[in-house]
Design a protein around this motif. Structure first.
Motif, PDB file in Angstrom:
ATOM      1  N   HIS A   1      -2.738  29.051  45.474  1.00 28.20           N
ATOM      2  CA  HIS A   1      -3.311  30.284  46.009  1.00 28.20           C
ATOM      3  C   HIS A   1      -3.263  30.391  47.524  1.00 28.20           C
ATOM      4  CE1 HIS A   1      -4.426  31.565  42.078  1.00 28.20           C
ATOM      5  NE2 HIS A   1      -5.375  30.656  41.906  1.00 28.20           N
ATOM      6  N   ASP A   2      -3.306  29.259  48.227  1.00 28.27           N
ATOM      7  CA  ASP A   2      -3.291  29.336  49.685  1.00 28.27           C
ATOM      8  C   ASP A   2      -1.919  28.977  50.270  1.00 28.27           C
ATOM      9  OD1 ASP A   2      -3.269  26.676  49.103  1.00 28.27           O
ATOM     10  OD2 ASP A   2      -4.952  26.132  50.407  1.00 28.27           O
ATOM     11  N   SER A   3      -0.876  29.035  49.446  1.00 26.68           N
ATOM     12  CA  SER A   3       0.467  28.695  49.911  1.00 26.68           C
ATOM     13  C   SER A   3       1.219  29.958  50.326  1.00 26.68           C
ATOM     14  CB  SER A   3       1.255  27.972  48.814  1.00 26.68           C
ATOM     15  OG  SER A   3       2.615  27.859  49.166  1.00 26.68           O
ATOM     16  N   ARG A   4       1.469  30.106  51.616  1.00 24.08           N
ATOM     17  CA  ARG A   4       2.238  31.258  52.088  1.00 24.08           C
ATOM     18  C   ARG A   4       3.649  31.255  51.492  1.00 24.08           C
ATOM     19  NH1 ARG A   4       1.930  35.010  56.155  1.00 24.08           N
ATOM     20  NH2 ARG A   4       3.949  35.875  56.810  1.00 24.08           N
ATOM     21  N   ARG A   5       4.225  30.071  51.346  1.00 23.26           N
ATOM     22  CA  ARG A   5       5.572  29.986  50.794  1.00 23.26           C
ATOM     23  C   ARG A   5       5.614  30.544  49.375  1.00 23.26           C
ATOM     24  NH1 ARG A   5       8.681  24.383  51.275  1.00 23.26           N
ATOM     25  NH2 ARG A   5       8.581  25.065  53.458  1.00 23.26           N
ATOM     26  N   ASP A   6       4.596  30.233  48.571  1.00 21.61           N
ATOM     27  CA  ASP A   6       4.555  30.759  47.207  1.00 21.61           C
ATOM     28  C   ASP A   6       4.445  32.280  47.212  1.00 21.61           C
ATOM     29  OD1 ASP A   6       4.662  28.155  46.451  1.00 21.61           O
ATOM     30  OD2 ASP A   6       2.741  28.121  45.382  1.00 21.61           O
ATOM     31  N   HIS A   7       3.631  32.819  48.131  1.00 21.82           N
ATOM     32  CA  HIS A   7       3.467  34.267  48.190  1.00 21.82           C
ATOM     33  C   HIS A   7       4.727  34.953  48.707  1.00 21.82           C
ATOM     34  CE1 HIS A   7      -0.971  33.022  48.602  1.00 21.82           C
ATOM     35  NE2 HIS A   7      -0.694  33.272  47.351  1.00 21.82           N
TER      36      HIS A   7
END
Length: 273
Positions: free
Chosen positions: A73-79
């Motif tokens: 949830h706090d991964s910018r890369r995932d978003h």
């Protein structure tokens, strides 16, 4: 320069398709990373290898009915991965909707107004309390919502009421109405509890006596989202559903995909960026 869908396909570490009671696995690994390339890539030259992987990734996306992105949830890369895939699907003119763990089923009326352009993004975030509960994780959630609004891609709230989940996690008594909101149509698979405990191994100091209640809350999340996905698919057979959810809800053959598979032969694709 590679297309966004090409980059997504090559950056995907693990892809599993769950269809008709079986799980197929596909590893998509970058053969060339940070400028360090191998000159021996089997019988195919690098360009053909990359093109083949891109093609297979496109086929998996096109063939799936439900596509999960298991995010941290706090991964910018995932978003960024999620936003890139959504934009690529829009450009490819795929007919799809986005399902959100981050919105509750009861908030669908607000999402419907947003989807129809009758509610601004700012109003949606305020009315649903999104900024307080999820906005701090990443500003890219808002950009995803902006992208779907511009392309008229519907957004679907999947999750159970937060207050109900908290009561289940605390072991508090439930009202008759609250009990009716808990799905009863699914079977908890063997090994699910052990898998759940394994997922919590990085949380030191966890009280063992709390784990059964926390597992019940996790199942409430997973089963409610599975129920919503099944309802959506039944009413929208030709529309793909791209689900944004935490990794713990889709990993290891358990969680949401398992419950959906118990009730449907819909083709499910799990992406773990």
């Amino acid at each position: 320069m590679d297309s966004p869908l090409t980059q997504l396909g090559l950056r995907t570490l693990f892809v599993s398709i769950c269809a008709r009671g079986r799980v197929l696995s596909l590893w998509l690994l970058l053969p060339c990373t940070m400028g360090f390339c191998s000159n021996t890539l089997g019988k195919l030259p690098f360009g053909a290898e990359q093109s083949a992987r891109e093609g297979e990734f496109r086929i998996r996306i096109a063939d799936a009915d439900v596509i999960y992105i298991g995010e941290t949830h706090d991964s910018r890369r995932d978003h960024e991965y999620e936003l890139g895939l959504i934009r690529s699907m829009i450009r490819s003119r795929m007919h799809f909707a986005v399902g959100w763990e981050m919105f509750e089923r009861a908030q669908q009326c607000e999402l419907d107004r947003f989807n129809a352009g009758r509610l601004s993004l700012a109003e949606l975030l305020v009315r649903t309390g999104f900024e307080k509960s999820w906005g701090s994780h990443s500003p890219l959630y808002a950009r995803i919502l902006e992208a779907t609004a511009q392309a008229r891609v519907p957004n679907i709230g999947l999750n159970a009421p937060t207050a109900l989940v908290h009561k289940v996690a605390k072991g508090e008594p439930l009202s008759l109405d609250e009990k009716k909101q808990i799905p009863q149509e699914f079977r908890v698979p063997a090994g699910a509890y052990r898998h759940f405990v394994h997922l919590l191994r990085e949380h030191p100091g966890m009280n063992q006596h709390d784990l059964p209640r926390f597992f019940a809350a996790q199942n409430l999340w997973d089963q409610t989202m599975a129920r919503t996905i099944l309802e959506f698919h039944e009413k929208n057979v030709t529309t793909k559903l791209l689900v944004l959810t935490g990794r713990g809800h889709v990993q290891g053959g358990f969680g949401i995909p398992n419950y959906v598979r118990q009730k449907s032969s819909a083709k499910q694709l799990v992406l773990l960026p």
